[in-house]
Design a protein around this motif. Structure first.
Motif, PDB file in Angstrom:
ATOM      1  N   PRO A 150       0.939  -1.305  -0.057  1.00  0.00           N
ATOM      2  CA  PRO A 150       0.074   0.128   0.036  1.00  0.00           C
ATOM      3  C   PRO A 150       0.695   1.213  -0.035  1.00  0.00           C
ATOM      4  CG  PRO A 150       0.140  -0.780   2.119  1.00  0.00           C
ATOM      5  CD  PRO A 150       0.865  -2.018   1.361  1.00  0.00           C
ATOM      6  N   LEU A 151       0.267   2.501  -0.613  1.00  0.00           N
ATOM      7  CA  LEU A 151       0.968   3.860  -0.505  1.00  0.00           C
ATOM      8  C   LEU A 151       0.570   4.488   0.804  1.00  0.00           C
ATOM      9  CD1 LEU A 151       0.528   5.248  -4.302  1.00  0.00           C
ATOM     10  CD2 LEU A 151       2.770   4.823  -2.651  1.00  0.00           C
ATOM     11  N   LEU A 152      -0.917   4.075   1.162  1.00  0.00           N
ATOM     12  CA  LEU A 152      -1.108   4.615   2.432  1.00  0.00           C
ATOM     13  C   LEU A 152      -0.965   3.665   3.983  1.00  0.00           C
ATOM     14  CD1 LEU A 152      -4.514   6.179   1.166  1.00  0.00           C
ATOM     15  CD2 LEU A 152      -2.297   7.289   1.162  1.00  0.00           C
ATOM     16  N   ALA A 153      -0.756   4.374   5.023  1.00  0.00           N
ATOM     17  CA  ALA A 153      -0.451   3.491   6.097  1.00  0.00           C
ATOM     18  C   ALA A 153      -1.675   2.803   6.618  1.00  0.00           C
ATOM     19  CB  ALA A 153       0.182   4.456   7.138  1.00  0.00           C
ATOM     20  N   ASN A 154      -2.698   3.053   6.388  1.00  0.00           N
ATOM     21  CA  ASN A 154      -3.792   2.344   6.924  1.00  0.00           C
ATOM     22  C   ASN A 154      -4.494   1.278   5.568  1.00  0.00           C
ATOM     23  OD1 ASN A 154      -4.993   4.387   5.165  1.00  0.00           O
ATOM     24  ND2 ASN A 154      -6.671   5.044   6.304  1.00  0.00           N
ATOM     25  N   ASP A 155      -3.789   1.138   4.642  1.00  0.00           N
ATOM     26  CA  ASP A 155      -4.402   0.148   3.538  1.00  0.00           C
ATOM     27  C   ASP A 155      -3.486  -1.006   3.689  1.00  0.00           C
ATOM     28  OD1 ASP A 155      -5.814  -0.823   1.674  1.00  0.00           O
ATOM     29  OD2 ASP A 155      -4.621   0.656  -0.278  1.00  0.00           O
ATOM     30  N   GLY A 156      -4.005  -2.085   2.781  1.00  0.00           N
ATOM     31  CA  GLY A 156      -3.510  -3.201   2.926  1.00  0.00           C
ATOM     32  C   GLY A 156      -2.880  -3.702   1.500  1.00  0.00           C
ATOM     33  N   ILE A 157      -1.989  -4.809   1.411  1.00  0.00           N
ATOM     34  CA  ILE A 157      -1.646  -5.562   0.417  1.00  0.00           C
ATOM     35  C   ILE A 157      -2.695  -6.082  -0.399  1.00  0.00           C
ATOM     36  CG2 ILE A 157       0.045  -7.233  -0.576  1.00  0.00           C
ATOM     37  CD1 ILE A 157       1.605  -6.892   2.259  1.00  0.00           C
ATOM     38  N   ARG A 158      -2.724  -5.455  -1.946  1.00  0.00           N
ATOM     39  CA  ARG A 158      -3.584  -5.820  -2.723  1.00  0.00           C
ATOM     40  C   ARG A 158      -3.210  -6.662  -3.931  1.00  0.00           C
ATOM     41  NH1 ARG A 158      -8.395  -3.185  -1.401  1.00  0.00           N
ATOM     42  NH2 ARG A 158      -8.073  -1.683   0.021  1.00  0.00           N
ATOM     43  N   LEU A 159      -4.021  -7.187  -4.707  1.00  0.00           N
ATOM     44  CA  LEU A 159      -3.625  -7.609  -6.086  1.00  0.00           C
ATOM     45  C   LEU A 159      -3.666  -6.560  -6.953  1.00  0.00           C
ATOM     46  CD1 LEU A 159      -5.588 -11.045  -6.087  1.00  0.00           C
ATOM     47  CD2 LEU A 159      -3.121 -10.880  -5.580  1.00  0.00           C
ATOM     48  N   ARG A 160      -2.582  -6.466  -7.703  1.00  0.00           N
ATOM     49  CA  ARG A 160      -2.580  -5.265  -8.718  1.00  0.00           C
ATOM     50  C   ARG A 160      -1.937  -5.762  -9.856  1.00  0.00           C
ATOM     51  NH1 ARG A 160      -6.294  -1.584  -7.168  1.00  0.00           N
ATOM     52  NH2 ARG A 160      -5.828  -0.661  -5.112  1.00  0.00           N
ATOM     53  N   GLU A 161      -2.073  -5.219 -11.107  1.00  0.00           N
ATOM     54  CA  GLU A 161      -1.424  -5.778 -12.179  1.00  0.00           C
ATOM     55  C   GLU A 161       0.000  -4.850 -12.288  1.00  0.00           C
ATOM     56  OE1 GLU A 161      -1.918  -6.297 -16.892  1.00  0.00           O
ATOM     57  OE2 GLU A 161      -3.376  -5.672 -15.853  1.00  0.00           O
ATOM     58  N   SER A 162       1.147  -5.149 -12.565  1.00  0.00           N
ATOM     59  CA  SER A 162       2.535  -4.366 -12.594  1.00  0.00           C
ATOM     60  C   SER A 162       2.483  -3.430 -13.851  1.00  0.00           C
ATOM     61  CB  SER A 162       3.647  -5.372 -12.547  1.00  0.00           C
ATOM     62  OG  SER A 162       3.743  -6.063 -11.180  1.00  0.00           O
ATOM     63  N   ASN A 163       2.705  -2.299 -13.536  1.00  0.00           N
ATOM     64  CA  ASN A 163       3.030  -1.343 -14.883  1.00  0.00           C
ATOM     65  C   ASN A 163       3.924  -0.421 -14.700  1.00  0.00           C
ATOM     66  OD1 ASN A 163       1.653   0.805 -13.372  1.00  0.00           O
ATOM     67  ND2 ASN A 163      -0.439  -0.349 -13.939  1.00  0.00           N
ATOM     68  N   PHE A 164       4.050   0.656 -15.462  1.00  0.00           N
ATOM     69  CA  PHE A 164       5.070   1.770 -15.275  1.00  0.00           C
ATOM     70  C   PHE A 164       4.739   2.455 -13.893  1.00  0.00           C
ATOM     71  CE2 PHE A 164       6.403   6.250 -15.868  1.00  0.00           C
ATOM     72  CZ  PHE A 164       7.667   5.991 -16.152  1.00  0.00           C
ATOM     73  N   PHE A 165       3.599   2.693 -13.519  1.00  0.00           N
ATOM     74  CA  PHE A 165       3.260   3.379 -12.243  1.00  0.00           C
ATOM     75  C   PHE A 165       3.274   2.494 -10.952  1.00  0.00           C
ATOM     76  CE2 PHE A 165       1.162   5.083 -15.914  1.00  0.00           C
ATOM     77  CZ  PHE A 165       1.683   6.574 -15.716  1.00  0.00           C
ATOM     78  N   SER A 166       4.036   1.173 -11.149  1.00  0.00           N
ATOM     79  CA  SER A 166       3.990   0.524  -9.906  1.00  0.00           C
ATOM     80  C   SER A 166       4.925   0.979  -8.807  1.00  0.00           C
ATOM     81  CB  SER A 166       4.156  -0.989 -10.170  1.00  0.00           C
ATOM     82  OG  SER A 166       3.212  -1.468 -11.050  1.00  0.00           O
ATOM     83  N   ALA A 167       5.908   1.860  -9.368  1.00  0.00           N
ATOM     84  CA  ALA A 167       6.896   2.184  -8.335  1.00  0.00           C
ATOM     85  C   ALA A 167       7.335   1.243  -7.373  1.00  0.00           C
ATOM     86  CB  ALA A 167       6.131   3.443  -7.552  1.00  0.00           C
ATOM     87  N   HIS A 168       7.621   0.196  -7.960  1.00  0.00           N
ATOM     88  CA  HIS A 168       8.326  -1.155  -7.130  1.00  0.00           C
ATOM     89  C   HIS A 168       7.524  -1.548  -5.857  1.00  0.00           C
ATOM     90  CE1 HIS A 168      12.275  -0.675  -9.262  1.00  0.00           C
ATOM     91  NE2 HIS A 168      12.326   0.472  -8.985  1.00  0.00           N
TER      92      HIS A 168
END
Length: 430
Positions: A303-321
Motif C-alpha cells: 500500500p501507499l497509505l499506512a492504513n491500507d493493505g496489500i492488494r492484488l494489482r497488475e504491474s505497470n510503469f506506475f507500480s513504483a516498485h
C-alpha cells in the motif's frame, strides 16, 4: 439398580454428530471447488480420507493446512452435583437445585477459544477419530446452579448430577511442502509444519441421580457421580430428614480441585510479544521477486497509505516498485523457509496488524520492519523447477490467500487456507 440417564436438551442443541455423519461434516469443512477441483484436488469423504502425515499433496495445497491429532484423553466430568436424601413417603418427582462442580470451556490453541476454520476442523477431526459427538464451536458448561427434576423411585442417599465427557489432547499442523525422495527426486508431501497446541471440548451433557447401592459402568459419568457420594463416609450412612445433604469433605475437596484453565498452545503457538523494535536494515537477499497469482497478471502490491493493505494489482510503469519484494533474515528448517518480506517500494515489511491478528480474514499490510513474529512468514515450495509457493504467518499460524481474483482485492489470512487453491502463489524473480 442403576438409575436411568437422560440427555439435557439445552446442552444437546448445537452439538454436531460426527460418527455416522463424519463424512458429510468433514467434507463440508474441507470442500474443494474451482481451480483446485480442476487440478484433481480430492474432496475428503470420511475421516480416513483426511490428509495424512507423509501423504501426497498437490500445488493447490501449498497455501493450505490441516490439523492432525497427536494425543487424546476422554474423562467423565461432573459439572453440577448435589447430595440428596429421600425418605419413605417422599419418593416421586422432585426438583433439585445442584451446585456447580466444574466448568468446561471449548478451546483450541493459543487464543483459548475457537476461531477460524482450522480450530473447527481440529475439533471435527477429534470427534470423528473417537466416534463421539463433541462440541465443535465455542461453548462452555454452565457456571450457574442448575435444576434437575428426577423421579426418585425408592428411599436412599442420592447424588443428583449433570455431567459430560471432557475430551482433551494435542494437535499438530499438516502443511504441504517439497520433500526429497530417496532416489534424489522430489515430491510434494504433507509434513508436520510449525505450530501445535492443545484442545478441550466435551460431549452431550447428561443428568441423572445415583445411589450408593447402584451398580454402574466403570469410567462412566454415573460412576464419577457415585464417587462423589463418598459412600464409605459416616455422612453417607447417616439417617437424616428428606432433602438436601451438606457436601462431604470429599465433595468439597474435589470441587476445589476443579479450576480448569483455557487450553493453551505449545510454544510454537503461544502469544509472543508483538511490539515492534525497529531495526536499521533487515538482512535481505539480493534477489527481487513478484508474488504472482499463477498464470495471471495480478500480484501482491504494497500500500501507499499506512492504513491500507496489500492488494492484488497488475504491474505497470506506475507500480513504483510496490510490487517488488525481497526475502530478509532468511532461515530454513526441514526444508521450510522462514523470512520477512521487505517491500522495495515503501521500505516496509509485510505484517498482520496486531490489533486484528486474532481475526479470521484479517488483511495483510506493511509496517516498519522490526523483530516481530507478525512480520515473519513460513514459505512452502513446490518441487524444484517450479516457483509456486504457499505462505503462512508465523505468529497467527494462518495461511495467506485472497477471497476472489480481482484488481484491488486484499490479501488476507485464513486459518486453514483457501481450499480452492487461491492461496497458492508464484515467487517470480525479476
Amino acid at each position: 439398580m442403576m438409575s436411568r440417564l437422560r440427555s439435557s436438551g439445552r446442552w444437546a442443541r448445537g452439538l454436531i454428530a460426527l460418527t455416522a455423519t463424519a463424512a458429510s461434516t468433514l467434507a463440508a469443512i474441507t470442500a474443494v471447488a474451482g481451480p483446485a477441483a480442476a487440478t484433481g484436488h480430492p474432496k475428503p469423504a470420511t475421516a480416513a480420507d483426511q490428509p495424512k502425515l507423509g501423504g501426497a499433496c498437490t500445488v493447490a495445497d501449498l497455501g493450505v493446512r490441516h490439523p492432525y491429532i497427536k494425543t487424546t484423553e476422554v474423562s467423565p466430568e461432573i459439572t453440577h452435583f448435589k447430595g440428596w436424601y429421600v425418605t419413605q413417603g417422599t419418593t416421586g418427582y422432585q426438583s433439585v437445585t445442584t451446585s456447580t462442580q466444574t466448568t468446561i470451556s471449548v478451546s483450541v490453541g493459543l487464543n483459548g477459544n475457537v476461531q477460524g476454520s482450522f480450530a473447527v476442523e481440529t475439533l471435527g477431526t477429534v470427534g470423528a477419530s473417537l466416534g463421539l459427538n463433541v462440541q465443535v464451536n465455542y461453548s462452555s458448561t454452565s457456571s450457574e446452579s442448575n435444576t434437575v427434576t428426577w423421579n426418585f423411585s425408592r428411599p436412599g442417599y442420592y447424588g443428583v448430577y449433570k455431567g459430560t465427557k471432557k475430551v482433551t489432547g494435542t494437535y499438530g499442523s499438516l502443511n504441504c511442502n517439497r520433500i526429497q525422495q530417496g532416489d534424489g527426486g522430489w515430491a510434494l508431501k504433507w509434513i508436520e509444519g510449525p505450530g501445535s497446541g492443545s484442545f478441550t471440548t466435551y460431549t452431550t451433557l447428561e443428568e441423572g441421580a445415583v445411589r450408593c447401592e447402584d451398580t454402574v459402568p466403570a469410567n462412566s459419568i454415573m460412576a464419577k457421580a457415585k464417587g462423589l457420594l463418598d459412600c464409605g463416609s459416616p455422612a453417607a450412612r447417616a439417617e437424616r430428614p428428606a432433602g438436601a445433604v451438606a457436601p462431604t469433605a470429599k465433595q468439597m475437596q474435589d470441587r476445589l480441585a476443579q479450576h480448569p484453565a483455557p487450553a493453551r498452545g505449545t510454544a510454537a503457538e503461544q502469544p509472543k510479544a508483538t511490539g515492534r523494535s525497529p531495526q536499521a536494515a533487515p538482512n535481505c537477499q539480493p534477489a527481487v521477486y513478484r508474488i504472482d497469482v499463477p498464470g495471471k497478471p495480478l500480484n501482491w502490491s504494497a500500500p501507499l497509505l499506512a492504513n491500507d493493505g496489500i492488494r492484488l494489482r497488475e504491474s505497470n510503469f506506475f507500480s513504483a516498485h510496490l510490487d517488488n519484494w525481497r526475502l530478509c533474515n532468511v532461515t530454513e528448517n526441514n526444508g521450510v523457509i522462514e523470512a520477512s518480506l521487505w517491500n522495495w517500494g515503501n521500505g516496509g515489511c509485510a505484517t498482520i496488524p496486531a490489533n486484528i491478528a486474532n481475526q479470521e480474514q484479517a488483511y495483510l499490510t506493511t509496517a516498519t520492519c522490526g523483530e516481530d513474529d507478525l512480520q515473519r512468514f513460513y514459505i512452502y515450495r513446490d518441487v524444484p523447477g517450479s516457483s509456486k509457493i504457499g505462505l503462512q504467518n508465523k505468529y497467527t499460524g494462518s495461511m495467506m490467500g485472497h477471497d476472489r481474483y480481482a484488481d484491488g482485492e486484499l490479501i488476507r489470512q485464513y486459518a486453514s487456507g483457501r481450499q480452492d487453491g487461491t492461496g497458492t502463489y508464484t515467487l517470480t524473480g525479476i
